[in-house]
Design an enzyme around this catalytic site. Structure first.
Site, PDB file in Angstrom:
ATOM      1  CG  ASN A 155     -23.000 -11.453 -71.540  1.00 15.32           C
ATOM      2  OD1 ASN A 155     -23.839 -10.797 -72.152  1.00 15.32           O
ATOM      3  ND2 ASN A 155     -23.173 -11.829 -70.296  1.00 15.32           N
TER       4      ASN A 155
ATOM      5  NE  ARG B 254     -26.908 -14.099 -70.798  1.00 16.45           N
ATOM      6  CZ  ARG B 254     -27.190 -13.368 -69.723  1.00 16.45           C
ATOM      7  NH1 ARG B 254     -26.346 -12.444 -69.303  1.00 16.45           N
ATOM      8  NH2 ARG B 254     -28.315 -13.553 -69.072  1.00 16.45           N
TER       9      ARG B 254
ATOM     10  CG  HIS C  75     -31.526 -15.415 -65.424  1.00 14.01           C
ATOM     11  ND1 HIS C  75     -32.387 -14.830 -64.507  1.00 14.01           N
ATOM     12  CD2 HIS C  75     -30.679 -14.446 -65.847  1.00 14.01           C
ATOM     13  CE1 HIS C  75     -32.075 -13.555 -64.378  1.00 14.01           C
ATOM     14  NE2 HIS C  75     -31.051 -13.288 -65.187  1.00 14.01           N
TER      15      HIS C  75
ATOM     16  N   GLY D 265     -30.402  -9.149 -61.766  1.00 15.64           N
ATOM     17  CA  GLY D 265     -31.585  -9.716 -62.391  1.00 15.64           C
ATOM     18  C   GLY D 265     -31.860 -11.038 -61.704  1.00 15.64           C
TER      19      GLY D 265
ATOM     20  NE  ARG E 218     -33.865  -6.286 -65.146  1.00 16.04           N
ATOM     21  CZ  ARG E 218     -33.327  -7.396 -65.611  1.00 16.04           C
ATOM     22  NH1 ARG E 218     -34.094  -8.420 -65.938  1.00 16.04           N
ATOM     23  NH2 ARG E 218     -32.025  -7.509 -65.742  1.00 16.04           N
TER      24      ARG E 218
ATOM     25  N   GLY F 251     -25.107 -14.072 -57.860  1.00  8.95           N
ATOM     26  CA  GLY F 251     -24.416 -13.216 -56.912  1.00  8.95           C
ATOM     27  C   GLY F 251     -25.049 -13.110 -55.540  1.00  8.95           C
TER      28      GLY F 251
ATOM     29  CG  ASN G 174     -21.492 -14.151 -52.866  1.00  7.69           C
ATOM     30  OD1 ASN G 174     -20.588 -14.876 -52.474  1.00  7.69           O
ATOM     31  ND2 ASN G 174     -21.657 -13.863 -54.148  1.00  7.69           N
TER      32      ASN G 174
ATOM     33  CD  GLU H 228     -25.695 -17.147 -66.465  1.00  9.37           C
ATOM     34  OE1 GLU H 228     -26.663 -16.966 -67.236  1.00  9.37           O
ATOM     35  OE2 GLU H 228     -25.266 -16.286 -65.695  1.00  9.37           O
TER      36      GLU H 228
END
Length: 396
Positions: free
Chosen positions: A9, A89, A178, A210, A239, A328, A332, A382
């Site tokens: 990646n 990726r 994604h 993201g 973003r 993430g 969490n 992933e």
């Protein structure tokens, strides 16, 4: 005998990698190269069987960085020469690539042509592909596209209301990103519930730095929040997500900026960072608990956008069976899940607050037994999804 797959990646200044045995789906090695292309020394971290190995040197380009990865494998294992394929990726496949694809020179040339659709992501990915094919030339390399899962979006969902000839010429449409995660997590959710995916109306909330949502009906995506680029949709770490399209022109006029400079503001200096100065949701939570008003507003904006899309997608799905949080933040940040689910009571979603507050790396149900909507937390993987795609594509 193991069947190792090397996964790469490649970002603009980093390379994340793993080696996974396709037969057992166990992780054989994991690592990270940082500061690729930086004038100061970078680092490489390599982990095998719980042991960590580190090195620091200059990585002028992805070629030197990939060579350092190979050196780590040669020095500390596992044997990289046993890899049966390399999976890359690849963020944007445009309209050309609707599935995982074996890489050859023609594919690379087409990816170069598509770089305008993802100028922050595709060029470093291409550099990594070229470097890896040069250093590991005797195994197949495949591109696993973030956009592939959403290639089958309905035309009404992917079409922008602009001149059709212009859209066709420049491949302007909603692509979604994604996709590997959304596909994997929706499948895992069905498995967790013991149901056939064809029976389920699902919303997957991939919430990381993201972030994106998808609406999945019977295993098929019908909507997603990211669009032509990964900038559209939810509030993210840096973003902005959805803004008035006229904002680019407005900021350009008022601040005397060119399009690239405005794009940098919206991609790298906006989102939670722009609203409250923090991108880590643990810091956001701490500042909220300390009574910081800007952070409280930032959290409310984040949740407002998220809940708005969920409501939109429930309408498009014609109902909802399952809402799943992943990545993430989704996995969490219990406070994010709590704020979202509390606003979905109208649809019959009821949160089990004790389970929700309990940290775990395992798939779990966080809704109560009497909830009319299943609310789950499913860790994304992933890399494992990429391994499965790679094996399927090379026919091994």
């Amino acid at each position: 005998m193991p069947k190792p797959i090397l996964l790469l990646n490649c970002g603009s200044s980093s390379i994340k990698y793993q080696m996974i045995d396709a037969d057992t789906e166990g992780v054989m090695a994991v690592g990270l190269v940082q500061k690729v292309g930086d004038p100061t020394p970078g680092t490489i971290d390599h982990e095998v069987d719980g042991e960590e190995f580190h090195d620091s040197t200059y990585f002028p380009s992805h070629t030197e960085a990939i060579a350092a990865v190979v050196k780590m494998f040669n020095t500390h294992g596992p044997d990289i020469t046993e890899a049966v394929a390399v999976g890359h990726r690849t963020v944007h496949g445009g309209t050309e690539f609707n599935s995982t694809t074996i890489i050859d020179r023609a594919v690379i040339n087409k990816l170069v042509e598509l770089s305008g659709l993802a100028p922050l992501h595709n060029p470093p990915g291409i550099a990594g592909i070229r470097a890896a094919r040069e250093i590991l030339p005797h195994v197949p390399h495949v591109a696993v596209f973030d956009t592939a899962f959403f290639a089958e979006l309905p035309a009404a969902a992917y079409t922008y209301a602009i001149d059709t000839e212009l859209a066709k010429k420049y491949q302007i449409r909603r692509y979604g990103f994604h996709g590997t995660s959304h596909q994997y997590v929706s499948g895992q959710a069905a498995q967790f519930l013991g149901k056939d995916i064809s029976e389920l109306k699902q919303i997957v909330c991939h919430l990381g730095n993201g972030a994106s949502l998808s609406a999945i009906d019977g295993g098929h995506p019908i909507e997603t929040t990211m669009g032509l680029t990964p900038l559209q949709g939810l509030v993210m770490g840096t973003r902005c997500g959805d803004v008035d399209p006229g904002l680019h022109a407005y900021l350009g006029r008022e601040m005397g900026l060119d399009v690239a400079e405005v794009d940098t503001i919206l991609n790298k200096r906006s989102g939670m960072l722009g609203l409250c100065g923090k991108t880590d949701m643990r810091d956001v939570e701490a500042q909220m608990l300390a009574g910081d008003e800007a952070t409280q507003l930032a959290a409310e904006v984040y949740i407002h956008r998220l809940v708005g899309y969920i409501g939109n997608y429930i309408a498009h799905l014609g109902g909802i069976d399952c809402i799943t949080f992943t990545a993430g933040i989704g996995e969490n940040a219990a406070w994010v899940r709590k704020m979202v689910v509390e606003k979905l009571g109208y649809f019959g979603a009821v949160l089990d607050e004790e389970v929700n507050a309990t940290r775990s790396k395992q798939p779990r149900r966080i809704s109560t037994p009497d909830s009319q909507v299943e609310v789950l937390v499913i860790p994304t993987n992933e890399e494992l999804a990429m391994v499965r795609e790679t094996i399927r594509t090379i026919g091994a």
